[in-house]
Structure formats: structure tokens, C-alpha cells
Scaffold this active site. Structure first.
Site, short mmCIF file in Angstrom:
data_model
loop_
_atom_site.label_atom_id
_atom_site.label_comp_id
_atom_site.label_asym_id
_atom_site.label_seq_id
_atom_site.Cartn_x
_atom_site.Cartn_y
_atom_site.Cartn_z
N ASP A 74 83.82 41.05 68.77
CA ASP A 74 84.95 41.49 67.96
C ASP A 74 84.62 42.73 67.13
O ASP A 74 85.43 43.17 66.31
CB ASP A 74 85.46 40.37 67.05
CG ASP A 74 84.35 39.61 66.34
OD1 ASP A 74 83.17 39.94 66.53
OD2 ASP A 74 84.68 38.66 65.59
N ASP B 158 78.34 39.07 65.33
CA ASP B 158 79.79 38.96 65.25
C ASP B 158 80.31 39.84 64.11
O ASP B 158 79.61 40.08 63.12
CB ASP B 158 80.15 37.49 64.99
CG ASP B 158 81.63 37.21 65.10
OD1 ASP B 158 82.05 36.70 66.16
OD2 ASP B 158 82.38 37.47 64.14
N HIS C 261 81.07 29.85 61.69
CA HIS C 261 81.72 29.62 60.40
C HIS C 261 81.63 28.16 59.94
O HIS C 261 81.95 27.86 58.79
CB HIS C 261 83.19 30.03 60.45
CG HIS C 261 83.41 31.49 60.62
ND1 HIS C 261 82.85 32.43 59.78
CD2 HIS C 261 84.12 32.19 61.55
CE1 HIS C 261 83.22 33.64 60.16
NE2 HIS C 261 83.98 33.53 61.25
#
Length: 343
Positions: free
Chosen positions: A285, A196, A160
């Protein structure tokens, strides 16, 4: 498979995250590293090695110097200003506000450099971010020197982090820094495959106008999921980079049948690019019980993911990103790596 790990990554031990209007202990916590390392040892995945230290030059090859300097001094400046809690931004240069003048005060600077409010700054953040980058670079150098895969147990994660912004638990973009070093060491083309749950907005931002790094991401649809404002399918790159950014946003509740079909399409896109190196931003995740995600993969699926990635048939570097179902993070991560090793 060789794993690179450093206890210095646990220097960041934040106590506050803004979640649903509450201040809670962050989902991204030091225990994640301990659980993964314990699983690596329990399964005899391979040797665990400490990283070398590379300094800031590789970081500055990707990130804005002013941003790096800000992160280096932010906690000290925040403390010196008399703030009692951890540093959380409260205002940003949003639409109809100027974004070309950086404030002089730490409260304003944090708003300038943060992309979200959930990620607090605390003591040890900068040191942990440096250690995470050292892990990524050490793992990369091993892959480039031997052709064998390696796993960088990076923490904090990185995907990010944009050129001059942090958020989503990320401060330095480990995958981007590793990709740039690979190019500097002679690779002609690098692919970054981000699996992800959350879109790697930072990696996209960094390489959006370049054709020497292909970025491919499978993630939750940004119309419903963080980071919300990037990751749509029509974002394909600009200038020289047009066609070298590929997003696969998927709906909430996606199970493995649809997810793996999309992964195969992503791998095929990487194959057509014919990179010298594949960097996988590993997020587990996508697991069905992850507390801040909404896909429905089960632990056994990660073994199959590893097998599919091995069939891609190229030098591969794995770098840790997200995964917040603490009890299963070691199982899911090592399943993926073991699946790759056993294919």
C-alpha cells in the site's frame, strides 16, 4: 519461492466498512488473494502449497484468551442479539472511562476489543483469521526447516492486531505469532521488518518490552495517518525492550528515493541485531495509486525492494499485510518476491 495459500481465507467477505462517514464495501476484500495468486502462477514464482492446521495454541501464545474466545463467538452472539447488519463498535473505554470491566453484552464487548470502527465483524471472520495464521506458521516452518525463503499469503492481515484488540482489518497478528513460534523452535532472536504503509501498532504492542524480537517499521507519519496513536520515532521500547523498537515515520507524498534510503537504514539496524530469522510484514500500500495511503512508489520500485532485502543475507519469511490498489496488487507483490529471488 514457495507460496502458502488457503481458500479458507476468503471465508471473511465483509460487506461494510466505515469510510469517510459512509458504509462502503471494505478495501480489504477476498479478490486481493485471487489477484496475487493469479500473478504468482503467471510468473512461475514457484509452487503454491496449502498450509497445515495448527489449532489455537500458537495464537494463545500471543493473544489474550478472553479476546480469542470473543472472536470465536462474536458473530453468533451478534446475530443472536437480533442485530441485522455486520458488527461495528459504537463506543470504547476511552480516556476517563473504565477499561478494567468487560461488558456482558456483545455491543459492549465489541467496543472493548476493537481499536477502530472501520473493521466490521461478519460471518467467517474467525475461520479466515485462523487460516491466515496457519499460512504464516506453515511458511515459517518451511523457512526454518530449509533456510529457503517463503511467502505466506495471509488474509486477513495481522499487524494491527494487538494482544487483545482487533482493527485495521486485522484479528490475529500473524507476524507476531510466527516470531513466537520461531523462538519456541530454537531461534534466539527474531527481527520483524514492517514495510506496510500503516504502522504495525499491534506488533509493536506485543513485543514492546522484549529484547528477543526487534521490531522495525517504515510507515506514514501517525500525526496524519492511521492508526494515529502509535508509531512515533520516540517509541523505542520499555524495560528489557528499550532500544528494540524502531519507528521510521515518513511524510505524506514520500517517493522511492527517500523511502529506499530509509529502508537501507532499517536493514542496517536489523543487521546490527543479528537475528536468526527476518520476518517481513509485506504491505504494498506504499504504491502511488493505493486508495487509502499517500506514498508514491511505482511498481518497478517493489522489484528493487526485493533485491535490497535479499542483500540483508538472512533467512527470510514474507507475510502479506496491506495493499488495496486491486488492479496492481498482484504485480507489486510478486515484483517484490521476484526481486528477492533474482538478487
Amino acid at each position: 519461492m514457495l507460496t502458502f495459500h488457503s481458500e479458507r481465507t476468503k471465508k471473511r467477505d465483509a460487506m461494510t466498512e466505515l469510510d469517510g462517514g459512509r458504509l462502503v464495501r471494505p478495501f480489504e476484500c477476498p479478490e486481493r488473494v485471487d489477484i496475487i495468486i493469479d500473478r504468482v502462477r503467471a510468473t512461475d514464482l514457484g509452487e503454491i502449497r496449502a498450509p497445515e492446521e495448527y489449532g489455537l495454541d500458537p495464537v494463545l501464545a500471543i493473544h489474550d484468551a478472553g479476546y480469542v474466545h470473543f472472536l470465536e463467538r462474536a458473530w453468533d452472539d451478534w446475530s443472536a442479539a437480533g442485530m441485522e447488519g455486520e458488527a461495528i463498535p459504537t463506543i470504547w473505554p476511552t480516556r476517563r472511562m473504565r477499561g478494567d470491566v468487560i461488558p456482558d453484552t456483545i455491543a459492549g464487548e465489541i467496543g472493548y476489543y476493537a481499536l477502530a470502527a472501520e473493521t466490521s465483524l461478519c460471518a467467517g471472520t474467525f475461520e479466515a483469521a485462523q487460516a491466515s495464521t496457519d499460512i504464516a506458521l506453515s511458511a515459517l516452518d518451511h523457512v526454518m526447516a530449509t533456510g529457503n525463503p517463503a511467502f505466506g499469503l495471509c488474509r486477513p492481515p495481522g499487524h494491527h492486531a494487538a494482544v487483545d484488540q482487533y482493527g485495521g482489518y486485522c484479528f490475529f497478528n500473524n507476524a507476531a505469532i510466527a516470531a513466537q513460534r520461531a523462538l519456541d523452535r530454537g531461534a534466539a532472536k527474531v527481527a520483524v521488518l514492517d514495510i506496510d504503509f500503516h504502522h504495525g501498532n499491534g506488533t509493536q504492542d506485543i513485543f514492546y518490552d522484549r529484547d528477543d524480537v526487534l521490531f522495525v517499521s517504515l510507515h506514514g507519519d501517525p500525526r496524519q495517518e492511521f492508526p494515529f496513536f502509535l508509531g512515533h520515532a520516540d517509541e523505542t521500547g520499555t524495560g528489557a525492550g528499550r532500544g528494540f523498537n524502531v519507528n521510521y515515520p515518513l511524510p505524506s507524498g514520500t517517493g522511492y528515493a527517500d523511502w529506499s534510503e530509509t529502508l537501507d537504514e532499517a536493514i542496517a539496524r536489523v543487521h546490527r541485531y543479528q537475528p536468526d530469522l527476518l520476518i517481513v510484514s509485506v504491505g504494498v500500500d506504499t504504491f502511488e495509486h493505493d486508495p487509502i495511503s499517500s506514498f508514491r512508489l511505482i511498481s518497478e520500485d517493489f522489484t528493487d525492494i526485493g533485491r535490497r532485502l535479499r542483500r540483508a543475507g538472512m533467512p527470510t519469511l514474507f507475510l502479506m499485510e496491506g495493499g488495496y490498489a486491486i488492479a496492481e496488487i498482484g504485480i507489486n507483490t510478486v515484483n517484490l518476491l521476484s526481486g528477492f529471488d533474482s538478487a
